[in-house]
Design a protein around this motif. Structure first.
Motif, PDB file in Angstrom:
ATOM      1  N   ALA A  20      31.381  36.241  47.076  1.00  0.00           N
ATOM      2  CA  ALA A  20      31.340  36.770  45.716  1.00  0.00           C
ATOM      3  C   ALA A  20      31.796  35.709  44.714  1.00  0.00           C
ATOM      4  CB  ALA A  20      32.238  37.992  45.607  1.00  0.00           C
ATOM      5  N   VAL A  21      31.329  35.859  43.479  1.00  0.00           N
ATOM      6  CA  VAL A  21      31.786  35.020  42.367  1.00  0.00           C
ATOM      7  C   VAL A  21      32.820  35.826  41.583  1.00  0.00           C
ATOM      8  CG1 VAL A  21      31.130  33.777  40.271  1.00  0.00           C
ATOM      9  CG2 VAL A  21      29.569  33.830  42.237  1.00  0.00           C
ATOM     10  N   LEU A  22      34.032  35.273  41.472  1.00  0.00           N
ATOM     11  CA  LEU A  22      35.122  35.971  40.807  1.00  0.00           C
ATOM     12  C   LEU A  22      35.589  35.209  39.586  1.00  0.00           C
ATOM     13  CD1 LEU A  22      37.428  36.843  43.864  1.00  0.00           C
ATOM     14  CD2 LEU A  22      35.413  38.085  43.037  1.00  0.00           C
ATOM     15  N   MET A  23      35.911  35.924  38.519  1.00  0.00           N
ATOM     16  CA  MET A  23      36.680  35.371  37.410  1.00  0.00           C
ATOM     17  C   MET A  23      38.089  35.922  37.522  1.00  0.00           C
ATOM     18  SD  MET A  23      34.286  35.527  34.032  1.00  0.00           S
ATOM     19  CE  MET A  23      32.839  34.473  33.878  1.00  0.00           C
ATOM     20  N   LEU A  24      39.083  35.056  37.377  1.00  0.00           N
ATOM     21  CA  LEU A  24      40.468  35.493  37.462  1.00  0.00           C
ATOM     22  C   LEU A  24      41.208  35.031  36.224  1.00  0.00           C
ATOM     23  CD1 LEU A  24      39.701  34.368  40.703  1.00  0.00           C
ATOM     24  CD2 LEU A  24      41.440  36.142  40.927  1.00  0.00           C
ATOM     25  N   GLY A  25      41.745  36.007  35.471  1.00  0.00           N
ATOM     26  CA  GLY A  25      42.348  35.721  34.186  1.00  0.00           C
ATOM     27  C   GLY A  25      43.687  35.016  34.287  1.00  0.00           C
ATOM     28  N   GLY A  26      44.215  34.697  33.107  1.00  0.00           N
ATOM     29  CA  GLY A  26      45.492  34.006  33.007  1.00  0.00           C
ATOM     30  C   GLY A  26      45.330  32.619  32.420  1.00  0.00           C
ATOM     31  N   PHE A  27      46.467  32.021  32.110  1.00  0.00           N
ATOM     32  CA  PHE A  27      46.473  30.669  31.544  1.00  0.00           C
ATOM     33  C   PHE A  27      47.568  29.897  32.268  1.00  0.00           C
ATOM     34  CE2 PHE A  27      47.591  27.501  28.259  1.00  0.00           C
ATOM     35  CZ  PHE A  27      46.339  26.950  28.079  1.00  0.00           C
ATOM     36  N   GLY A  28      47.169  28.975  33.167  1.00  0.00           N
ATOM     37  CA  GLY A  28      48.135  28.446  34.105  1.00  0.00           C
ATOM     38  C   GLY A  28      48.532  29.589  35.022  1.00  0.00           C
ATOM     39  N   LEU A  29      49.818  29.798  35.189  1.00  0.00           N
ATOM     40  CA  LEU A  29      50.296  30.956  35.954  1.00  0.00           C
ATOM     41  C   LEU A  29      50.654  32.128  35.052  1.00  0.00           C
ATOM     42  CD1 LEU A  29      52.570  29.266  38.664  1.00  0.00           C
ATOM     43  CD2 LEU A  29      50.145  29.874  38.802  1.00  0.00           C
ATOM     44  N   CYS A  30      50.499  31.946  33.752  1.00  0.00           N
ATOM     45  CA  CYS A  30      50.864  32.993  32.795  1.00  0.00           C
ATOM     46  C   CYS A  30      49.772  34.057  32.753  1.00  0.00           C
ATOM     47  CB  CYS A  30      51.055  32.379  31.408  1.00  0.00           C
ATOM     48  SG  CYS A  30      51.449  33.557  30.118  1.00  0.00           S
ATOM     49  N   GLY A  31      50.142  35.285  33.092  1.00  0.00           N
ATOM     50  CA  GLY A  31      49.197  36.383  32.987  1.00  0.00           C
ATOM     51  C   GLY A  31      48.154  36.456  34.073  1.00  0.00           C
ATOM     52  N   ILE A  32      48.415  35.835  35.235  1.00  0.00           N
ATOM     53  CA  ILE A  32      47.433  35.937  36.312  1.00  0.00           C
ATOM     54  C   ILE A  32      47.545  37.315  36.983  1.00  0.00           C
ATOM     55  CG2 ILE A  32      47.472  33.449  36.721  1.00  0.00           C
ATOM     56  CD1 ILE A  32      49.098  34.032  39.284  1.00  0.00           C
ATOM     57  N   PRO A  33      46.462  37.794  37.598  1.00  0.00           N
ATOM     58  CA  PRO A  33      46.505  39.090  38.291  1.00  0.00           C
ATOM     59  C   PRO A  33      47.172  38.950  39.658  1.00  0.00           C
ATOM     60  CG  PRO A  33      44.306  38.162  38.427  1.00  0.00           C
ATOM     61  CD  PRO A  33      45.103  37.230  37.559  1.00  0.00           C
ATOM     62  N   GLU A  34      48.488  38.895  39.652  1.00  0.00           N
ATOM     63  CA  GLU A  34      49.253  38.588  40.861  1.00  0.00           C
ATOM     64  C   GLU A  34      48.950  39.536  42.020  1.00  0.00           C
ATOM     65  OE1 GLU A  34      53.438  38.309  40.122  1.00  0.00           O
ATOM     66  OE2 GLU A  34      53.155  37.377  38.160  1.00  0.00           O
ATOM     67  N   HIS A  35      48.947  40.825  41.736  1.00  0.00           N
ATOM     68  CA  HIS A  35      48.785  41.806  42.819  1.00  0.00           C
ATOM     69  C   HIS A  35      47.360  41.792  43.378  1.00  0.00           C
ATOM     70  CE1 HIS A  35      52.793  43.195  42.224  1.00  0.00           C
ATOM     71  NE2 HIS A  35      52.559  43.601  40.980  1.00  0.00           N
ATOM     72  N   ILE A  70      36.319  31.343  39.319  1.00  0.00           N
ATOM     73  CA  ILE A  70      36.302  30.793  37.969  1.00  0.00           C
ATOM     74  C   ILE A  70      37.645  31.114  37.341  1.00  0.00           C
ATOM     75  CG2 ILE A  70      35.154  30.840  35.719  1.00  0.00           C
ATOM     76  CD1 ILE A  70      32.673  31.993  37.254  1.00  0.00           C
ATOM     77  N   SER A  71      38.418  30.079  37.047  1.00  0.00           N
ATOM     78  CA  SER A  71      39.759  30.292  36.516  1.00  0.00           C
ATOM     79  C   SER A  71      40.196  29.057  35.757  1.00  0.00           C
ATOM     80  CB  SER A  71      40.745  30.575  37.659  1.00  0.00           C
ATOM     81  OG  SER A  71      42.064  30.677  37.179  1.00  0.00           O
ATOM     82  N   ASN A  72      41.007  29.265  34.738  1.00  0.00           N
ATOM     83  CA  ASN A  72      41.579  28.137  34.012  1.00  0.00           C
ATOM     84  C   ASN A  72      42.317  27.185  34.937  1.00  0.00           C
ATOM     85  OD1 ASN A  72      44.727  27.799  32.999  1.00  0.00           O
ATOM     86  ND2 ASN A  72      43.245  26.748  31.674  1.00  0.00           N
ATOM     87  N   ASN A  73      42.919  27.709  36.005  1.00  0.00           N
ATOM     88  CA  ASN A  73      43.775  26.903  36.889  1.00  0.00           C
ATOM     89  C   ASN A  73      43.524  27.264  38.341  1.00  0.00           C
ATOM     90  OD1 ASN A  73      46.326  28.662  38.051  1.00  0.00           O
ATOM     91  ND2 ASN A  73      45.352  29.559  36.235  1.00  0.00           N
ATOM     92  N   ALA A  74      44.120  26.474  39.245  1.00  0.00           N
ATOM     93  CA  ALA A  74      43.977  26.727  40.682  1.00  0.00           C
ATOM     94  C   ALA A  74      45.279  27.187  41.307  1.00  0.00           C
ATOM     95  CB  ALA A  74      43.475  25.468  41.384  1.00  0.00           C
ATOM     96  N   SER A 101      37.099  25.238  37.276  1.00  0.00           N
ATOM     97  CA  SER A 101      38.379  25.256  36.572  1.00  0.00           C
ATOM     98  C   SER A 101      38.465  24.102  35.584  1.00  0.00           C
ATOM     99  CB  SER A 101      39.542  25.122  37.570  1.00  0.00           C
ATOM    100  OG  SER A 101      39.594  26.204  38.453  1.00  0.00           O
ATOM    101  N   SER A 102      39.532  24.151  34.775  1.00  0.00           N
ATOM    102  CA  SER A 102      39.791  23.043  33.851  1.00  0.00           C
ATOM    103  C   SER A 102      41.129  22.365  34.117  1.00  0.00           C
ATOM    104  CB  SER A 102      39.749  23.534  32.401  1.00  0.00           C
ATOM    105  OG  SER A 102      40.739  24.526  32.177  1.00  0.00           O
ATOM    106  N   TYR A 103      42.046  23.035  34.824  1.00  0.00           N
ATOM    107  CA  TYR A 103      43.357  22.438  35.095  1.00  0.00           C
ATOM    108  C   TYR A 103      43.749  22.726  36.537  1.00  0.00           C
ATOM    109  CZ  TYR A 103      48.329  21.456  35.004  1.00  0.00           C
ATOM    110  OH  TYR A 103      49.563  20.946  35.286  1.00  0.00           O
TER     111      TYR A 103
END
Length: 231
Positions: free
Chosen positions: A19-34, A50-54, A75-77
């Motif tokens: 699957a292709v997933l988008m995962l929100g957040g900026f760095g570790l801020c606001g990522i969908p942890e659970h 697809i995510s701002n960070n890894a 990703s970008s960072y």
């Protein structure tokens, strides 16, 4: 349509391999942890993320990298993850590094139903390889395609049972657009309230975009690198 689910495992239960997933957040801020933790338990493999960070090695998307569940990162960072670096250099991970503004806009274009756009960012670099170039006003621009996902997974501060979402500060950067760019959008929230409890003027994502929502707890809310001023 009932959108509220019991928790992360139920919310992501039908995400398939590849699957292709988008995962929100900026760095570790606001990522969908659970939701990320639930994906590790599900064991789904071959993911394009697809995510701002890894993430970092022991948190966020770093957990899915460690278990080799990610096939490709867009990703970008990515500078805080040693396992990401190891897999990249060993040829075990496909990576598409995208300028941060371009990444955000590609997601926004998908949310708006616009298939492609032109940007000067990346012209004359590796980013431009294989991309169409057009000139506007005497300046070269690259054509970039919108980014879509099978599932968009975001984390918000508050949400109601209809799926309306409110984000706080930095967490809005990518999540608000991602929530509108997935075929199925899953939201985890710190506070789940009844319809009418959210001020309509404060809602960042309308419930029409959200298909599943659940309330999480005990968020770590980590940062990549803690820096303190020398005394």
């Amino acid at each position: 349509m009932k959108k509220v689910v019991a928790g992360a495992d139920e919310a992501i239960h039908d995400i398939p391999d590849n699957a292709v997933l988008m995962l929100g957040g900026f760095g570790l801020c606001g990522i969908p942890e659970h939701a990320i933790d639930a994906l590790t338990r599900l064991g789904v493999r071959g993911l394009t993320c697809i995510s701002n960070n890894a993430g970092v090695d022991d948190f966020g998307l770093g957990l899915l990298l460690r278990t080799r569940q990610i096939k490709k990162m867009i990703s970008s960072y990515v500078g805080e993850n040693a396992e990401f670096e190891r897999q990249l250099l060993a040829g075990e991970l496909e990576v598409d590094l995208v300028p941060q503004g371009t990444l955000a806009t590609r997601i926004q274009m998908a949310a708006m139903g616009i298939p492609a756009f032109y940007t000067p960012a990346g012209y004359g670099t590796e980013v431009a390889k294989g991309k169409e170039v057009r000139e506007f006003g005497g300046k070269p621009y690259l054509m970039e395609h919108a980014l879509h996902a099978d599932f968009a997974i975001v984390k918000a501060w508050k949400g109601d049972t209809l799926g309306n979402l409110v984000f706080r500060k930095t967490t809005r950067n990518f999540s608000t657009s991602m929530a509108k760019a997935g075929n199925i959008t899953i939201a985890e929230v710190e506070q789940l309230v009844e319809p009418g409890e959210l001020d309509p003027d404060h809602v960042h994502v309308a419930g029409i975009y959200v298909h599943r929502i659940f309330q999480g707890s005990h968020y770590a809310k980590r940062i990549e690198r803690r820096t303190v001023r020398l005394q």
